[in-house]
Design a protein around this motif. Structure first.
Motif, PDB file in Angstrom:
ATOM      1  N   THR A   1     -81.435 -62.816  35.650  1.00  0.00           N
ATOM      2  CA  THR A   1     -81.326 -64.261  34.405  1.00  0.00           C
ATOM      3  C   THR A   1     -82.250 -63.674  32.772  1.00  0.00           C
ATOM      4  OG1 THR A   1     -83.402 -64.750  35.075  1.00  0.00           O
ATOM      5  CG2 THR A   1     -81.945 -65.472  36.296  1.00  0.00           C
ATOM      6  N   ILE A   2     -81.969 -64.601  32.239  1.00  0.00           N
ATOM      7  CA  ILE A   2     -82.478 -64.621  31.184  1.00  0.00           C
ATOM      8  C   ILE A   2     -84.125 -65.386  31.053  1.00  0.00           C
ATOM      9  CG2 ILE A   2     -82.399 -66.116  28.593  1.00  0.00           C
ATOM     10  CD1 ILE A   2     -80.334 -63.991  29.231  1.00  0.00           C
ATOM     11  N   GLU A   3     -85.257 -64.698  30.802  1.00  0.00           N
ATOM     12  CA  GLU A   3     -86.801 -65.504  31.060  1.00  0.00           C
ATOM     13  C   GLU A   3     -87.093 -66.046  29.472  1.00  0.00           C
ATOM     14  OE1 GLU A   3     -90.587 -63.174  30.572  1.00  0.00           O
ATOM     15  OE2 GLU A   3     -89.831 -62.795  33.045  1.00  0.00           O
ATOM     16  N   SER A   4     -86.451 -65.813  28.371  1.00  0.00           N
ATOM     17  CA  SER A   4     -86.998 -66.451  27.153  1.00  0.00           C
ATOM     18  C   SER A   4     -85.921 -66.113  26.025  1.00  0.00           C
ATOM     19  CB  SER A   4     -88.346 -65.989  26.815  1.00  0.00           C
ATOM     20  OG  SER A   4     -88.743 -64.744  26.700  1.00  0.00           O
ATOM     21  N   ILE A   5     -86.190 -66.565  24.587  1.00  0.00           N
ATOM     22  CA  ILE A   5     -85.281 -66.563  23.569  1.00  0.00           C
ATOM     23  C   ILE A   5     -85.937 -66.887  22.205  1.00  0.00           C
ATOM     24  CG2 ILE A   5     -82.886 -67.723  22.532  1.00  0.00           C
ATOM     25  CD1 ILE A   5     -81.817 -68.311  25.518  1.00  0.00           C
TER      26      ILE A   5
ATOM     27  N   VAL B   1     -84.899 -61.855  26.130  1.00  0.00           N
ATOM     28  CA  VAL B   1     -86.022 -60.813  27.299  1.00  0.00           C
ATOM     29  C   VAL B   1     -84.726 -61.303  28.810  1.00  0.00           C
ATOM     30  CG1 VAL B   1     -87.765 -60.614  28.592  1.00  0.00           C
ATOM     31  CG2 VAL B   1     -88.379 -60.683  26.076  1.00  0.00           C
ATOM     32  N   LEU B   2     -84.400 -60.136  29.629  1.00  0.00           N
ATOM     33  CA  LEU B   2     -83.667 -60.571  30.408  1.00  0.00           C
ATOM     34  C   LEU B   2     -84.934 -59.465  31.305  1.00  0.00           C
ATOM     35  CD1 LEU B   2     -81.005 -60.656  32.262  1.00  0.00           C
ATOM     36  CD2 LEU B   2     -80.639 -58.682  31.413  1.00  0.00           C
ATOM     37  N   ALA B   3     -84.619 -60.759  32.090  1.00  0.00           N
ATOM     38  CA  ALA B   3     -85.642 -60.380  33.192  1.00  0.00           C
ATOM     39  C   ALA B   3     -84.840 -59.452  34.386  1.00  0.00           C
ATOM     40  CB  ALA B   3     -86.123 -61.758  34.842  1.00  0.00           C
ATOM     41  N   MET B   4     -84.925 -59.081  35.151  1.00  0.00           N
ATOM     42  CA  MET B   4     -84.219 -57.956  36.239  1.00  0.00           C
ATOM     43  C   MET B   4     -85.416 -57.180  37.087  1.00  0.00           C
ATOM     44  SD  MET B   4     -82.130 -54.969  33.391  1.00  0.00           S
ATOM     45  CE  MET B   4     -82.117 -53.719  34.978  1.00  0.00           C
TER      46      MET B   4
ATOM     47  N   LYS C   1     -88.558 -55.520  36.053  1.00  0.00           N
ATOM     48  CA  LYS C   1     -88.267 -55.313  35.000  1.00  0.00           C
ATOM     49  C   LYS C   1     -87.714 -56.375  34.122  1.00  0.00           C
ATOM     50  CE  LYS C   1     -86.426 -51.151  37.771  1.00  0.00           C
ATOM     51  NZ  LYS C   1     -85.149 -51.106  38.001  1.00  0.00           N
ATOM     52  N   LYS C   2     -88.312 -56.054  33.066  1.00  0.00           N
ATOM     53  CA  LYS C   2     -87.653 -57.099  31.763  1.00  0.00           C
ATOM     54  C   LYS C   2     -87.466 -56.140  30.370  1.00  0.00           C
ATOM     55  CE  LYS C   2     -91.059 -60.631  32.560  1.00  0.00           C
ATOM     56  NZ  LYS C   2     -92.131 -61.352  32.837  1.00  0.00           N
ATOM     57  N   VAL C   3     -86.180 -56.650  30.144  1.00  0.00           N
ATOM     58  CA  VAL C   3     -85.447 -55.173  29.757  1.00  0.00           C
ATOM     59  C   VAL C   3     -85.677 -56.942  27.761  1.00  0.00           C
ATOM     60  CG1 VAL C   3     -83.033 -53.991  28.301  1.00  0.00           C
ATOM     61  CG2 VAL C   3     -84.441 -54.264  30.341  1.00  0.00           C
ATOM     62  N   ALA C   4     -85.103 -56.333  26.904  1.00  0.00           N
ATOM     63  CA  ALA C   4     -85.469 -56.762  25.864  1.00  0.00           C
ATOM     64  C   ALA C   4     -84.274 -56.987  25.484  1.00  0.00           C
ATOM     65  CB  ALA C   4     -86.600 -56.734  24.359  1.00  0.00           C
ATOM     66  N   LEU C   5     -83.351 -57.889  24.489  1.00  0.00           N
ATOM     67  CA  LEU C   5     -81.380 -57.023  24.078  1.00  0.00           C
ATOM     68  C   LEU C   5     -81.764 -58.249  22.880  1.00  0.00           C
ATOM     69  CD1 LEU C   5     -79.871 -57.580  27.308  1.00  0.00           C
ATOM     70  CD2 LEU C   5     -80.801 -55.583  26.431  1.00  0.00           C
ATOM     71  N   MET C   6     -81.178 -58.600  22.140  1.00  0.00           N
ATOM     72  CA  MET C   6     -80.061 -59.029  20.850  1.00  0.00           C
ATOM     73  C   MET C   6     -79.124 -60.034  21.303  1.00  0.00           C
ATOM     74  SD  MET C   6     -82.014 -58.455  18.623  1.00  0.00           S
ATOM     75  CE  MET C   6     -81.761 -58.805  17.466  1.00  0.00           C
ATOM     76  N   ARG C   7     -78.777 -60.669  20.829  1.00  0.00           N
ATOM     77  CA  ARG C   7     -78.537 -62.335  21.150  1.00  0.00           C
ATOM     78  C   ARG C   7     -76.413 -61.240  21.008  1.00  0.00           C
ATOM     79  NH1 ARG C   7     -78.522 -67.295  20.166  1.00  0.00           N
ATOM     80  NH2 ARG C   7     -80.521 -66.922  19.577  1.00  0.00           N
TER      81      ARG C   7
ATOM     82  N   LEU D   1     -78.812 -50.188  31.584  1.00  0.00           N
ATOM     83  CA  LEU D   1     -80.162 -51.767  31.630  1.00  0.00           C
ATOM     84  C   LEU D   1     -81.146 -50.554  32.408  1.00  0.00           C
ATOM     85  CD1 LEU D   1     -78.188 -55.029  32.021  1.00  0.00           C
ATOM     86  CD2 LEU D   1     -79.287 -54.467  30.193  1.00  0.00           C
ATOM     87  N   GLU D   2     -81.436 -50.132  33.340  1.00  0.00           N
ATOM     88  CA  GLU D   2     -81.938 -50.324  34.145  1.00  0.00           C
ATOM     89  C   GLU D   2     -82.626 -48.250  32.822  1.00  0.00           C
ATOM     90  OE1 GLU D   2     -81.021 -49.531  38.016  1.00  0.00           O
ATOM     91  OE2 GLU D   2     -81.276 -51.287  38.174  1.00  0.00           O
ATOM     92  N   GLU D   3     -82.033 -47.552  32.396  1.00  0.00           N
ATOM     93  CA  GLU D   3     -82.059 -46.435  32.160  1.00  0.00           C
ATOM     94  C   GLU D   3     -82.811 -46.967  30.498  1.00  0.00           C
ATOM     95  OE1 GLU D   3     -79.916 -43.242  29.191  1.00  0.00           O
ATOM     96  OE2 GLU D   3     -79.128 -44.109  30.823  1.00  0.00           O
ATOM     97  N   ALA D   4     -82.388 -48.258  29.682  1.00  0.00           N
ATOM     98  CA  ALA D   4     -83.414 -48.512  29.018  1.00  0.00           C
ATOM     99  C   ALA D   4     -84.824 -49.138  29.506  1.00  0.00           C
ATOM    100  CB  ALA D   4     -82.487 -49.969  28.093  1.00  0.00           C
ATOM    101  N   TRP D   5     -84.868 -49.550  30.065  1.00  0.00           N
ATOM    102  CA  TRP D   5     -86.203 -50.494  30.746  1.00  0.00           C
ATOM    103  C   TRP D   5     -86.900 -48.933  31.568  1.00  0.00           C
ATOM    104  CZ3 TRP D   5     -89.170 -49.560  35.379  1.00  0.00           C
ATOM    105  CH2 TRP D   5     -90.317 -50.448  35.354  1.00  0.00           C
ATOM    106  N   ASN D   6     -86.068 -47.794  31.463  1.00  0.00           N
ATOM    107  CA  ASN D   6     -87.054 -46.709  32.022  1.00  0.00           C
ATOM    108  C   ASN D   6     -87.792 -45.458  30.962  1.00  0.00           C
ATOM    109  OD1 ASN D   6     -86.875 -46.794  34.826  1.00  0.00           O
ATOM    110  ND2 ASN D   6     -84.885 -45.362  35.323  1.00  0.00           N
TER     111      ASN D   6
END
Length: 172
Positions: free
Chosen positions: A116-120, A126-129, A132-138, A157-162
């Motif tokens: 889910t989207i955690e913050s903007i 910030v995508l909460a998985m 894990k949290k992954v920062a993405l762009m709009r 997405l998991e690879e980016a977090w790792n």
């Protein structure tokens, strides 16, 4: 952008069909109603022709093309075609942005729920998985079947977090 291109296809077919002609071919220059250059054909399949105007790659129906003295023609100018695409892209971005709110469920490009989207903050999302949290762009989000989709697979997405975790651990 590629996702948006497919989503825009039905709207791009609003052009009035012109007189029947030979099938458009890759590399051909497309001309407008006054004989002015509109763009170049980059891709052709049974139903769609992609015309590069220099600003946009526009999907048009094969039946939108006629044959003029200098080559394939359509019923609009480059400026009109670019303006239509600008408007459609703005509408798609507004629909996407309306879905980009905290708590919205996000699906991956391979159609798996990923979090889910955690913050903007501005264009930073910030995508909460799970834990894990992954920062993405709009621009990393699109709409698909009425849902918000990250333009990455769940594995990406998991690879980016790792990778971020590994860099943080090494101080890099």
């Amino acid at each position: 952008m590629k996702i948006a291109r497919l989503a825009l296809l039905p709207a791009a077919l609003l052009f009035a069909p012109v007189a029947a002609s030979a099938a458009p071919t890759v590399g051909a220059t497309v001309y407008g109603p006054q004989g002015n250059q509109v763009g170049t054909i980059e891709q052709v399949d049974a139903q769609t022709v992609i015309v590069n105007t220099g600003k946009h790659k526009v999907p048009l129906g094969v039946d939108a093309f006629g044959e003029g003295e200098t080559g394939p023609t359509i019923t609009v100018t480059r400026e009109q075609l670019d303006a239509m695409m600008d408007q459609q892209l703005a509408e798609v971005a507004a629909q996407r942005d309306a879905m980009l709110v905290a708590g919205t469920t996000v699906f991956s490009a391979d159609k798996q729920p990923v979090g889910t989207i955690e913050s903007i903050t501005d264009d930073n999302i910030v995508l909460a998985m799970d834990d894990k949290k992954v920062a993405l762009m709009r621009e990393h989000f699109a709409l698909a079947d009425g849902s918000l989709m990250a333009l990455f697979t769940k594995a990406q997405l998991e690879e980016a977090w790792n990778k971020a975790q590994a860099e943080a651990a090494t101080g890099g």
